[in-house]
Motif scaffolding. Sequence first.
Motif, mmCIF file in Angstrom:
data_model
loop_
_atom_site.group_PDB
_atom_site.id
_atom_site.type_symbol
_atom_site.label_atom_id
_atom_site.label_comp_id
_atom_site.label_asym_id
_atom_site.label_seq_id
_atom_site.Cartn_x
_atom_site.Cartn_y
_atom_site.Cartn_z
ATOM 1 N N SER A 1 0.823 -1.217 0.000
ATOM 2 C CA SER A 1 0.000 0.000 0.000
ATOM 3 C C SER A 1 0.852 1.258 0.000
ATOM 4 N N LEU A 2 2.133 1.120 0.368
ATOM 5 C CA LEU A 2 3.047 2.253 0.303
ATOM 6 C C LEU A 2 3.559 2.480 -1.118
ATOM 7 N N LEU A 3 3.439 1.447 -1.952
ATOM 8 C CA LEU A 3 4.003 1.507 -3.294
ATOM 9 C C LEU A 3 2.962 1.740 -4.386
ATOM 10 N N PHE A 4 1.723 1.326 -4.110
ATOM 11 C CA PHE A 4 0.697 1.361 -5.151
ATOM 12 C C PHE A 4 -0.595 1.986 -4.632
ATOM 13 N N PRO A 5 -1.461 2.445 -5.539
ATOM 14 C CA PRO A 5 -2.787 2.928 -5.138
ATOM 15 C C PRO A 5 -3.597 1.807 -4.485
ATOM 16 N N ILE A 6 -4.646 2.180 -3.780
ATOM 17 C CA ILE A 6 -5.449 1.213 -3.037
ATOM 18 C C ILE A 6 -5.973 0.096 -3.940
ATOM 19 N N SER A 7 -6.483 0.451 -5.111
ATOM 20 C CA SER A 7 -7.079 -0.561 -5.986
ATOM 21 C C SER A 7 -6.075 -1.647 -6.370
ATOM 22 N N ILE A 8 -4.857 -1.242 -6.675
ATOM 23 C CA ILE A 8 -3.823 -2.215 -7.044
ATOM 24 C C ILE A 8 -3.363 -2.995 -5.824
ATOM 25 N N ALA A 9 -3.210 -2.305 -4.693
ATOM 26 C CA ALA A 9 -2.780 -2.975 -3.464
ATOM 27 C C ALA A 9 -3.781 -4.049 -3.043
ATOM 28 N N ILE A 10 -5.074 -3.793 -3.232
ATOM 29 C CA ILE A 10 -6.089 -4.770 -2.862
ATOM 30 C C ILE A 10 -6.029 -5.994 -3.772
ATOM 31 N N ILE A 11 -5.807 -5.785 -5.065
ATOM 32 C CA ILE A 11 -5.672 -6.917 -5.977
ATOM 33 C C ILE A 11 -4.468 -7.771 -5.584
ATOM 34 N N LEU A 12 -3.360 -7.114 -5.276
ATOM 35 C CA LEU A 12 -2.174 -7.853 -4.842
ATOM 36 C C LEU A 12 -2.434 -8.593 -3.533
ATOM 37 N N THR B 1 -20.724 -18.014 -9.315
ATOM 38 C CA THR B 1 -20.619 -17.780 -7.876
ATOM 39 C C THR B 1 -19.246 -17.264 -7.491
ATOM 40 N N LEU B 2 -18.203 -17.868 -8.051
ATOM 41 C CA LEU B 2 -16.837 -17.472 -7.718
ATOM 42 C C LEU B 2 -16.526 -16.061 -8.210
ATOM 43 N N VAL B 3 -16.939 -15.745 -9.425
ATOM 44 C CA VAL B 3 -16.701 -14.404 -9.966
ATOM 45 C C VAL B 3 -17.413 -13.352 -9.123
ATOM 46 N N CYS B 4 -18.662 -13.615 -8.784
ATOM 47 C CA CYS B 4 -19.425 -12.660 -7.963
ATOM 48 C C CYS B 4 -18.787 -12.499 -6.578
ATOM 49 N N ALA B 5 -18.362 -13.607 -5.982
ATOM 50 C CA ALA B 5 -17.764 -13.551 -4.651
ATOM 51 C C ALA B 5 -16.462 -12.756 -4.663
ATOM 52 N N LEU B 6 -15.609 -12.992 -5.656
ATOM 53 C CA LEU B 6 -14.338 -12.274 -5.735
ATOM 54 C C LEU B 6 -14.549 -10.795 -6.042
ATOM 55 N N ALA B 7 -15.509 -10.499 -6.911
ATOM 56 C CA ALA B 7 -15.797 -9.096 -7.235
ATOM 57 C C ALA B 7 -16.323 -8.359 -6.008
ATOM 58 N N LEU B 8 -17.220 -9.008 -5.266
ATOM 59 C CA LEU B 8 -17.753 -8.388 -4.054
ATOM 60 C C LEU B 8 -16.663 -8.205 -3.010
ATOM 61 N N LYS B 9 -15.799 -9.206 -2.868
ATOM 62 C CA LYS B 9 -14.713 -9.101 -1.897
ATOM 63 C C LYS B 9 -13.774 -7.942 -2.249
ATOM 64 N N TYR B 10 -13.461 -7.816 -3.526
ATOM 65 C CA TYR B 10 -12.603 -6.714 -3.958
ATOM 66 C C TYR B 10 -13.240 -5.369 -3.611
ATOM 67 N N SER B 11 -14.494 -5.204 -3.924
ATOM 68 C CA SER B 11 -15.184 -3.932 -3.669
ATOM 69 C C SER B 11 -15.230 -3.623 -2.172
ATOM 70 N N LEU B 12 -15.507 -4.629 -1.381
ATOM 71 C CA LEU B 12 -15.579 -4.434 0.071
ATOM 72 C C LEU B 12 -14.212 -4.075 0.653
ATOM 73 N N LEU B 13 -13.164 -4.757 0.199
ATOM 74 C CA LEU B 13 -11.829 -4.477 0.724
ATOM 75 C C LEU B 13 -11.354 -3.080 0.323
ATOM 76 N N VAL B 14 -11.696 -2.649 -0.881
ATOM 77 C CA VAL B 14 -11.353 -1.287 -1.295
ATOM 78 C C VAL B 14 -12.045 -0.276 -0.384
ATOM 79 N N GLU B 15 -13.317 -0.506 -0.114
ATOM 80 C CA GLU B 15 -14.062 0.398 0.763
ATOM 81 C C GLU B 15 -13.486 0.389 2.177
#
Length: 259
Positions: A60-71, A120-134
Amino acid sequence: MNTIKQQVNLFFLALSFFSRLPVPKNLEYSPQLLNQSGRYFSLVGLLIGIVLIAFYSIVSLLFPISIAIILLMVASLLLTGAFHEDGLADMADGIGGGLTISERLAIMKDSRLGTYGTVTLVCALALKYSLLVELAQQQLILASILVGYALSRATAASLIFDMTYVSDSDTSKSKPLAMQQTIEELYILLIIGALPLMLLPFNTILIIAILLIMFRVTFKYWLNKRIGGYTGDCLGGAQQLTELLIYLVIVASSTGALL
């Protein structure tokens, strides 16, 4: 001292089963010990959460939040071998695609990914990404990861206590860590899983507790209705769904929607 060594051995057995983290090579193993090690499922989640927090603090010190969450999510998948995500997808395929109990169990054992599992997996991962970004934007991600990783595993593994394992242990590709659980092991599992809740406000803790109890009761009823018990895939599915539920509550609480 022997008791301490035995408990450490049980923890490392659980860690070797549910993660890709290194463990000592001279572990004592037996089916009975593996069964007993289920008491430390939530502790494994807590340790993985700590590792991921350290990782996120760096990226998170090296990248924006969106990229850090994907990593962060990639690191999580690597640490666990996508074990629970695989269970969620297989559960969705089996219960969604089968018309009878035997068909549902057979589909769950199939290594191929079907439409229900993919969606199911795509929806779960997409939701998890959105929640973690928030959660990251709200400065709540560190506490949320600890709570989510420990408590979701405690909730999922608690299903072993009062449900019947229905898959063939000789042919199932997703065996559970344990097929039976004592009341003492259940207490250890839940106490460790609940410890990170102390990082959250009391009202949020109360809502999480109520909703997790409701989820467990409903999920147990649904599984018994659909397949007559649980499989290892169902435990993985329960862990993923519970983790998402925890994040949803924390996000909603942070915005004042639930308070």
